[in-house]
Design a protein around this motif. Structure first.
Motif, short mmCIF file in Angstrom:
data_model
loop_
_atom_site.label_atom_id
_atom_site.label_comp_id
_atom_site.label_asym_id
_atom_site.label_seq_id
_atom_site.Cartn_x
_atom_site.Cartn_y
_atom_site.Cartn_z
N VAL A 264 21.29 -21.30 -11.96
CA VAL A 264 21.16 -21.17 -10.51
C VAL A 264 22.06 -22.18 -9.81
O VAL A 264 22.69 -21.88 -8.79
N SER A 265 22.17 -23.40 -10.36
CA SER A 265 22.98 -24.44 -9.72
C SER A 265 24.46 -24.08 -9.73
O SER A 265 25.19 -24.36 -8.77
N ASP A 266 24.96 -23.46 -10.81
CA ASP A 266 26.36 -23.04 -10.89
C ASP A 266 26.58 -21.65 -10.32
O ASP A 266 27.73 -21.25 -10.12
N ASP A 267 25.50 -20.91 -10.11
CA ASP A 267 25.56 -19.52 -9.65
C ASP A 267 26.38 -18.67 -10.63
O ASP A 267 27.29 -17.94 -10.25
N THR A 268 26.01 -18.77 -11.91
CA THR A 268 26.68 -18.03 -12.96
C THR A 268 25.67 -17.38 -13.90
O THR A 268 24.52 -17.83 -14.02
N CYS A 269 26.11 -16.32 -14.57
CA CYS A 269 25.37 -15.72 -15.67
C CYS A 269 26.33 -15.53 -16.84
O CYS A 269 27.49 -15.16 -16.63
N THR A 270 25.85 -15.78 -18.05
CA THR A 270 26.65 -15.60 -19.25
C THR A 270 25.88 -14.75 -20.24
O THR A 270 24.72 -15.02 -20.53
N LEU A 271 26.53 -13.70 -20.73
CA LEU A 271 25.93 -12.80 -21.73
C LEU A 271 26.76 -12.90 -23.00
O LEU A 271 27.99 -12.84 -22.95
N GLU A 272 26.10 -13.02 -24.15
CA GLU A 272 26.83 -13.17 -25.41
C GLU A 272 26.12 -12.41 -26.53
O GLU A 272 24.90 -12.39 -26.60
N PHE A 273 26.91 -11.77 -27.39
CA PHE A 273 26.36 -11.10 -28.56
C PHE A 273 27.46 -10.95 -29.60
O PHE A 273 28.65 -11.08 -29.31
N GLN A 274 27.05 -10.65 -30.82
CA GLN A 274 27.99 -10.46 -31.93
C GLN A 274 27.90 -9.03 -32.42
O GLN A 274 26.82 -8.54 -32.76
N ARG A 275 29.04 -8.35 -32.44
CA ARG A 275 29.07 -6.97 -32.92
C ARG A 275 28.94 -6.94 -34.44
O ARG A 275 29.11 -7.95 -35.12
N SER A 276 28.68 -5.77 -34.96
CA SER A 276 28.49 -5.62 -36.41
C SER A 276 29.76 -5.94 -37.19
O SER A 276 29.69 -6.32 -38.36
N ASP A 277 30.95 -5.82 -36.56
CA ASP A 277 32.20 -6.15 -37.25
C ASP A 277 32.52 -7.64 -37.18
O ASP A 277 33.58 -8.07 -37.64
N GLY A 278 31.62 -8.43 -36.60
CA GLY A 278 31.81 -9.87 -36.52
C GLY A 278 32.41 -10.36 -35.22
O GLY A 278 32.44 -11.56 -34.96
N THR A 279 32.91 -9.44 -34.38
CA THR A 279 33.50 -9.84 -33.10
C THR A 279 32.44 -10.44 -32.19
O THR A 279 31.37 -9.86 -31.99
N LEU A 280 32.74 -11.61 -31.65
CA LEU A 280 31.82 -12.29 -30.73
C LEU A 280 32.28 -12.03 -29.31
O LEU A 280 33.41 -12.35 -28.94
N ILE A 281 31.41 -11.42 -28.51
CA ILE A 281 31.72 -11.07 -27.13
C ILE A 281 30.96 -12.00 -26.18
O ILE A 281 29.75 -12.18 -26.32
N THR A 282 31.66 -12.56 -25.22
CA THR A 282 31.04 -13.39 -24.19
C THR A 282 31.47 -12.88 -22.82
O THR A 282 32.66 -12.71 -22.56
N LYS A 283 30.51 -12.63 -21.96
CA LYS A 283 30.80 -12.20 -20.60
C LYS A 283 30.24 -13.23 -19.64
O LYS A 283 29.04 -13.55 -19.68
N LEU A 284 31.10 -13.79 -18.79
CA LEU A 284 30.68 -14.77 -17.80
C LEU A 284 30.93 -14.21 -16.41
O LEU A 284 32.01 -13.67 -16.14
N ILE A 285 29.94 -14.35 -15.53
CA ILE A 285 30.09 -13.94 -14.13
C ILE A 285 29.94 -15.16 -13.25
O ILE A 285 28.93 -15.87 -13.31
N ASP A 286 30.97 -15.43 -12.46
CA ASP A 286 30.95 -16.49 -11.46
C ASP A 286 30.73 -15.79 -10.12
O ASP A 286 31.66 -15.24 -9.53
N PHE A 287 29.48 -15.78 -9.66
CA PHE A 287 29.14 -15.03 -8.45
C PHE A 287 29.83 -15.61 -7.22
O PHE A 287 30.25 -14.87 -6.33
N LYS A 288 29.92 -16.92 -7.14
CA LYS A 288 30.50 -17.57 -5.96
C LYS A 288 31.97 -17.17 -5.78
O LYS A 288 32.43 -16.89 -4.67
N SER A 289 32.73 -17.15 -6.89
CA SER A 289 34.16 -16.83 -6.82
C SER A 289 34.44 -15.35 -7.00
O SER A 289 35.60 -14.93 -6.94
N GLU A 290 33.39 -14.55 -7.27
CA GLU A 290 33.52 -13.12 -7.52
C GLU A 290 34.48 -12.85 -8.68
O GLU A 290 35.39 -12.02 -8.60
N VAL A 291 34.25 -13.59 -9.77
CA VAL A 291 35.10 -13.51 -10.96
C VAL A 291 34.24 -13.13 -12.16
O VAL A 291 33.13 -13.63 -12.35
N GLN A 292 34.79 -12.23 -12.97
CA GLN A 292 34.18 -11.83 -14.23
C GLN A 292 35.16 -12.11 -15.36
O GLN A 292 36.33 -11.76 -15.27
N VAL A 293 34.69 -12.77 -16.41
CA VAL A 293 35.53 -13.07 -17.58
C VAL A 293 34.88 -12.44 -18.80
O VAL A 293 33.71 -12.70 -19.10
#
Length: 278
Positions: A49-78
């Protein structure tokens, strides 16, 4: 270089069921999600809440690690991908890429709403209510990490392993420039255009190139199998608030969940950096 020394990296999760832990404004959910192939994948969603961000992370069955970060204040998705090397092709290293795009408001519940979530059945294996299909992104340049803070201050720490493989689009730079306090000249100075953009001669797709060291246009697809994409509101009197009557009043009564795929097309200096796209 895009490649890093190979290390053993796994998502260590102490509980199989849903976990919520609130500390210093940070909320973490661990969720069991069934993907379209029938496999159960564990997703970790962290909100600040203090950074106004959400981060989602999981590992696919092939070993690929996916991370999704949302910076709501800057309207940026990584979206960050850590792809393991293919040992049968002589790759003993992993590869990290980051894709920086404009976040569309309303596509993910806010960090504050995430912090207030409670689940009655934490061990449930979850599936999304709506499939939002696939969105295509054509990246046009590399983000220079030490100049990335005008886009979002979260890019450099998240993408530190991808100093030459963090990508952005001209169309998003122009959209961010319309936000209060932004400047198109400062934003453009944070991105170096691909050679194909400056010369007007884009290379072929990597799937059409045979030479391993030739430049080409790579394609990478990442799917988020489950995420809270909106809030649900009900009319009437909530059970836990008898003071409200049913005369047309509404209250938040849950979340809407979605699935969405992201496909990125981007320039690589050699096909060796895109061996999965064949």
């Amino acid at each position: 270089m895009y490649f890093k020394s190979c290390i053993s990296r796994k998502i260590v999760i102490g509980f199989i069921c849903l976990l919520m832990q609130i500390s210093h404004g940070i909320t973490q959910l661990v969720i069991n999600v069934q993907n379209q192939g029938g496999e159960v994948v564990q997703e970790t969603i962290t909100s600040s809440v203090s950074d106004d961000t959400c981060t989602l992370e999981f590992q696919r069955s092939d070993g690929t690690l996916i991370t999704k970060l949302i910076d709501f204040k800057s309207e940026v998705q990584v979206l960050k991908a850590l792809v393991l090397g293919e040992e049968e092709r002589g790759q003993s290293q992993y590869q990290v890429m980051c894709f920086v795009t404009k976040f569309q408001k309303g596509d993910f519940i806010t960090a504050d709403a995430m912090a207030k979530l409670r689940q009655k059945n934490p061990s449930t294996i979850r599936t999304p209510e709506e499939d939002k299909g696939k969105e295509n992104y054509t990246m046009t340049g590399w983000v220079v990490l030490d100049r990335a803070s005008p886009i979002s201050r979260h890019i450099a720490p998240l993408c530190s392993e991808a100093p030459e493989a963090t990508y952005a689009r001209d169309v998003d730079l122009k959209a961010w420039a319309e936000l209060p306090g932004s400047s198109i000249s400062i934003l453009e100075s944070a991105v170096k255009a691909f050679p194909s953009v400056t010369t007007g001669s884009p290379p072929s797709r990597c799937s059409e190139v045979s030479a391993i060291w030739a430049p080409c246009i790579c394609t990478l697809e990442m799917c988020i199998g489950w995420y809270p994409c909106g809030l649900k509101y009900c009319k009437g009197k909530p059970e836990n608030n008898p003071l409200l009557n049913g005369g047309g009043s509404s209250y938040r009564c849950g979340i809407k969940t979605c699935r969405k795929c992201h496909q990125y097309s981007y320039y690589v200096r050699e096909k060796q950096q895109c061996l999965w796209d064949e």
